[in-house]
Enzyme design. Structure first.
Site, PDB file in Angstrom:
ATOM      1  N   HIS A   1       1.881   4.621  -2.892  1.00 29.60           N
ATOM      2  CA  HIS A   1       2.010   6.068  -2.694  1.00 29.60           C
ATOM      3  C   HIS A   1       3.421   6.541  -3.053  1.00 29.60           C
ATOM      4  O   HIS A   1       3.605   7.559  -3.735  1.00 29.60           O
ATOM      5  CB  HIS A   1       1.727   6.433  -1.228  1.00 29.60           C
ATOM      6  CG  HIS A   1       0.316   6.191  -0.792  1.00 29.60           C
ATOM      7  ND1 HIS A   1      -0.784   6.645  -1.498  1.00 29.60           N
ATOM      8  CD2 HIS A   1      -0.186   5.565   0.311  1.00 29.60           C
ATOM      9  CE1 HIS A   1      -1.885   6.315  -0.854  1.00 29.60           C
ATOM     10  NE2 HIS A   1      -1.553   5.654   0.240  1.00 29.60           N
TER      11      HIS A   1
ATOM     12  N   HIS B   1       0.832  -1.206   0.000  1.00 29.38           N
ATOM     13  CA  HIS B   1       0.000   0.000   0.000  1.00 29.38           C
ATOM     14  C   HIS B   1       0.866   1.256   0.000  1.00 29.38           C
ATOM     15  O   HIS B   1       0.679   2.165  -0.830  1.00 29.38           O
ATOM     16  CB  HIS B   1      -0.910  -0.010   1.228  1.00 29.38           C
ATOM     17  CG  HIS B   1      -1.843   1.152   1.302  1.00 29.38           C
ATOM     18  ND1 HIS B   1      -3.125   1.112   0.808  1.00 29.38           N
ATOM     19  CD2 HIS B   1      -1.689   2.401   1.808  1.00 29.38           C
ATOM     20  CE1 HIS B   1      -3.718   2.270   1.002  1.00 29.38           C
ATOM     21  NE2 HIS B   1      -2.859   3.085   1.612  1.00 29.38           N
ATOM     22  N   GLU B   2       1.818   1.317   0.913  1.00 31.08           N
ATOM     23  CA  GLU B   2       2.665   2.508   1.015  1.00 31.08           C
ATOM     24  C   GLU B   2       3.603   2.639  -0.179  1.00 31.08           C
ATOM     25  O   GLU B   2       3.926   3.753  -0.601  1.00 31.08           O
ATOM     26  CB  GLU B   2       3.466   2.472   2.324  1.00 31.08           C
ATOM     27  CG  GLU B   2       2.622   2.465   3.587  1.00 31.08           C
ATOM     28  CD  GLU B   2       1.652   3.640   3.660  1.00 31.08           C
ATOM     29  OE1 GLU B   2       1.940   4.702   3.074  1.00 31.08           O
ATOM     30  OE2 GLU B   2       0.600   3.490   4.316  1.00 31.08           O
TER      31      GLU B   2
END
Length: 453
Positions: free
Chosen positions: A26, A22-23
Site C-alpha cells: 500500500h 502487505h502494508e
C-alpha cells in the site's frame, strides 16, 4: 528454549513479515501515485518504536500488538487537509490510482509467496521417495487399487519426486476434482495408472482428507523404542520414559513400532497393560490411549514418538531442486494453486460443503508455524508462503473494511460513473465489521476447542 517461547518467536516473526510486506505494498504504490503518507504502522496500541525524519515526512511506527498494521494517508474524509496537501490526498486521486493503492497490499503478499517458493525450489530439499507402505483398508487408496511398494511418479501429469510433493498434489486433487489419475511404479517395476474416484461426501470432512486417502510412506521396521513424549500425554501420565523398549502389551509381543501404533489406534480409551524394558529391567505399566477423532471414528493415541536411527531411510532419500527459470515457473504455479485452493475452501464453507473446523485462528496458525520451524527453515518458509497466500486471498474477498470491499466499491464506481454514496459505504462497513468480528470469535473458539481437545 521452551516450546511455547519457540512457537511465539517464530509466529511473531512470520506475522511481522507478512504484515510489513502487505502494508509496504500500500505504502510504496501510494507514494508512486503521489499520495502523501502520514504514518506507516506495524502493529497497534502503545508505540514501541517510532521514527520521523521531519514533521513533513512519514512517521514509521511499531505498535505493541502485532496483529495488523495500517498506512495512514492524507484524506479529506478523515479530517481537515491543508491546501498544499490537497493534490496529494487519497480521495482526490483518479480511480485507477486508488484501485492500485488498495490492490497493492494483497498483490505484494502474492509476490512474497512467489519469491519464497522460487527460493525454496532453487535451494531444493532432501525428501523421501513417495513409496507406499501398507495401504489401510476401507480407504480411497485401497478402492483405487494402491498396493504396498507402489512408488508415485506423477499426479495428474505433475511429477512428484518426493513424498511431500506427492501427498500435496493428491490432497489438492481430491479437493479440486472428481477423479485423480496417479502414475505409479509397482514393487515389481511395472508402470500403471491408478485412478482415485472422489466420493460425494468427501468435502464434508476435508480436515480428514489424509486419513480418508489412507496412504503412508514405506519404512523399514523400527524397534519400538520411545524417543520423545508430549507433555501431559497418555504416555507421560503412564510413566513411559525416553529409551523404553516396548516388550509386550496385554500379553502380546510387540515386534515393531508399526504393530504397536496399529494396536493403540484400534483401542481408544481402553486400559492397556504394557511391559517395557528399561535399563535391563522389565517394568509393568498401565496406559490408556486418548480417544481422538479420525476419519472412520475414534482412534487411540498416546503422544509418543519412536527413536529413529541416524541412517534410517538413507536409501530412500532424494534431492529435489530446480534451476532458475523452471523454479520461477513452478513458484508461480504453486502460488496460483494455493490461491485457488484457499478460495475454493472458503466457498465450500460458505455453502456448507466444508466444515468450519477448517477455519484457523492465531493460536492454530502459531502452532503450525512453530511446528514447521522445528522441521527446518525450508518448512518454515513454505508455511510462510501458504499463510501469505491465504492472507492475500482473504483480503480480496468483497467484504467491506477489507481491501476486497474497497475494490468492490471502486468497481461499482467505474461501472456507474460516480462513487458509491458515503451513507451506503458506511452501512456496508458496519456489516463488514460484524462479519469480521464474528469470524474472529469463531476462530478463537475453534482454537481454544482444539487446545482443550
Amino acid at each position: 528454549m521452551p516450546p511455547f517461547l519457540h512457537t511465539l518467536i517464530y509466529f511473531l516473526a512470520a506475522l511481522t513479515v507478512l504484515i510489513a510486506i502487505h502494508e509496504y505494498g500500500h505504502f510504496i504504490v501510494a507514494r508512486f501515485v503521489g499520495v502523501k503518507v502520514l504514518k506507516f504502522s506495524i502493529g497497534f496500541g502503545r508505540t514501541l518504536w517510532r521514527y520521523q525524519k521531519s514533521p513533513n515526512d512519514t512517521e514509521y511506527v511499531i505498535g505493541i500488538l502485532p496483529l495488523g498494521g495500517y498506512v495512514k494517508m492524507v484524506d479529506e474524509r478523515e479530517g481537515a487537509v491543508s491546501p498544499d496537501d490537497l493534490p496529494h490526498a487519497f480521495n482526490r486521486q483518479p480511480l485507477p490510482g486508488r484501485f492500485a493503492i488498495v490492490a497493492a497490499g494483497p498483490l505484494f503478499n502474492f509476490m512474497l509467496a512467489i519469491l519464497i517458493y522460487w527460493t525454496v525450489f532453487m535451494l531444493g530439499e532432501t525428501g523421501i521417495r513417495p513409496v507406499l507402505g501398507p495401504v489401510e483398508t476401507s480407504t480411497l487408496a485401497e478402492q483405487a487399487g494402491f498396493r504396498e511398494g507402489d512408488e508415485i511418479l506423477a499426479v495428474d501429469g505433475e511429477e512428484t519426486p518426493t513424498w511431500n510433493l506427492a501427498i500435496g498434489e493428491l490432497i489438492a486433487g481430491l479437493i479440486d476434482r472428481d477423479r485423480v489419475s496417479v502414475d505409479v511404479r509397482t514393487a515389481e517395476g511395472e508402470k500403471l495408472v491408478r485412478v482415485l474416484t472422489v466420493p460425494s461426501d468427501l468435502s464434508d470432512q476435508p480436515d480428514h482428507l489424509h486419513e480418508r486417502l489412507g496412504l503412508q510412506p514405506w519404512q523399514p521396521a523400527l524397534l519400538p523404542v520411545i524417543d520423545k513424549l508430549l507433555p501431559g500425554s497418555a504416555a507421560e501420565q503412564a510413566g513411559l520414559a525416553p529409551g523404553d523398549l516396548l516388550a509386550s502389551v496385554d500379553g502380546t509381543r510387540i515386534g515393531d513400532w508399526r504393530q504397536w501404533v496399529q494396536f493403540v489406534r484400534e483401542r481408544p480409551s481402553q486400559e492397556l497393560h504394557l511391559t517395557v524394558e528399561r535399563e535391563g529391567q522389565l517394568v509393568n505399566l498401565v496406559i490408556t490411549p486418548l480417544a481422538v477423532d479420525g476419519a472412520a471414528g475414534k482412534v487411540g493415541q498416546i503422544g509418543a514418538s519412536v527413536r529413529v536411527p541416524e541412517d534410517y531411510l538413507k536409501d530412500m532419500q532424494v534431492d529435489y531442486r530446480l534451476s532458475i527459470v523452471p523454479a520461477l515457473i513452478a513458484a508461480v504455479e504453486k502460488t496460483s494453486g494455493d490461491s485457488l485452493m484457499t478460495l475454493k475452501m472458503v466457498g465450500r464453507m460458505l455453502i456448507g460443503r466444508a466444515s468450519v473446523q477448517n477455519l484457523s485462528g492465531p493460536i492454530s496458525i502459531a502452532q503450525i508455524v512453530g511446528q514447521a520451524a522445528e522441521h527446518g527453515f525450508t518448512y518454515f518458509l513454505r508455511v510462510l508462503a501458504i499463510v501469505s497466500v491465504s492472507l492475500a486471498v482473504l483480503n480480496l474477498l468483497p467484504i467491506p473494511v477489507l481491501d476486497g470491499g474497497h475494490l468492490a466499491f471502486y468497481t461499482i464506481e467505474a461501472i456507474k460513473g460516480s462513487p458509491v454514496s458515503e451513507r451506503i459505504q458506511a452501512a456496508c462497513q458496519q456489516v463488514g465489521i460484524f462479519i469480521l468480528l464474528t469470524l474472529m470469535v469463531l476462530a478463537f473458539y475453534l482454537d481454544i476447542g482444539r487446545l482443550i481437545g
